[in-house]
Write an enzyme that holds these catalytic residues in place. Sequence first.
Site, PDB file in Angstrom:
ATOM      1  N   TYR A  37       0.833  -1.216   0.000  1.00 33.51           N
ATOM      2  CA  TYR A  37       0.000   0.000   0.000  1.00 33.51           C
ATOM      3  C   TYR A  37       0.867   1.264   0.000  1.00 33.51           C
ATOM      4  O   TYR A  37       0.360   2.371  -0.188  1.00 33.51           O
ATOM      5  CB  TYR A  37      -0.944   0.054   1.221  1.00 33.51           C
ATOM      6  N   HIS A  95       1.212 -11.722   2.665  1.00 27.47           N
ATOM      7  CA  HIS A  95       0.122 -11.074   1.925  1.00 27.47           C
ATOM      8  C   HIS A  95      -0.540 -12.018   0.917  1.00 27.47           C
ATOM      9  O   HIS A  95      -1.761 -12.042   0.782  1.00 27.47           O
ATOM     10  CB  HIS A  95       0.660  -9.840   1.188  1.00 27.47           C
TER      11      HIS A  95
END
Length: 255
Positions: A37, A95
């Site tokens: 991000y 992730h």
Amino acid sequence: MDTLPPVGLGTMGVEDPSVVETALDVGYRHLDTAQIYENEAVVGEGLAASGVPREDVTLATKLWIDSLAPEDVAAGTRASLDRLGVESVDLLYVHRPRGGYDPEGTMAALEDVLDAGLTDAVAVSNFTPAQYEAAAAHLDAPLLANQVEFHPLFRQERLLDHAAEHDYTVVAYSPLAGGEVFEIPELQAIAEKHDTTEAAVSIAWLCQYDRVVTIPKASSREHLEANRAAADLTLDPEDVERIEGIDREVELFPE
Ligand SMILES: NC(=O)c1ccc[n+]([C@@H]2O[C@H](COP(=O)([O-])OP(=O)(O)OC[C@H]3O[C@@H](n4cnc5c(N)ncnc54)[C@H](OP(=O)(O)O)[C@@H]3O)[C@@H](O)[C@H]2O)c1
């Protein structure tokens, strides 16, 4: 780490530390970020500025696929901690099971990161039940959570049985289907019945499952407050049945 609160803050796309500060002011105590991000510094800045004690907040980040080779895990984690401006995180995720990921080697490296005190707990994201089990088999510590896409257009009822069997939390991401929930007629009707919004109905529906917590992303104080309050909305059994009967499927983040 205590159990996760029903509603935490998703921060994908959050570029302003004041959003994180406002969320903490509103009462959020679970912040979810990730290396990919590119906003770990923003989240850390908001947390530091909030005045909320670090130990009151569950801070989670995720190692991207280029940090998952066993030799990269510790350095990748330390880089995240530097950007966040903290000594350790509470939850460190894999992730996605891709890139340098290898169940045996990556989990061994994560065990070392746990032993070094860089994180309190390890979790996974976007793992199938089989991938979860392969990872758990190589980790002495529990794998606390599997973070997956979960909203009225992409349901995960089958994963809930697996979570109960293996005693982990399901963290539901994109609970508002990135905003698409407002267009679903079934949710519009349920929202009207309860004099609330489609967003609140989606969050309440997720929160009524045991073991499920969610992390809507929101920017304004109004959205932040509404999403947190939605955990207190009680849906009727027929509302839940209606949502579970929606036959349209939209996966926002396919492999
Ligand atoms: N593990 C993974 O692979 C993965 C993948 C995707 C996402 N995630 C996590 O899940 C989090 C949430 O998912 P998401 O960001 O995809 O989407 P989401 O939470 O489903 O939806 C966010 C969108 O809904 C709007 N919104 C929020 N609350 C609202 C409300 N009460 N009324 C009206 N609109 C509202 C937001 O607008 P405003 O910002 O303007 O409020 C934003 O545009 C991410 O931030 C991230 O932390 C994880």
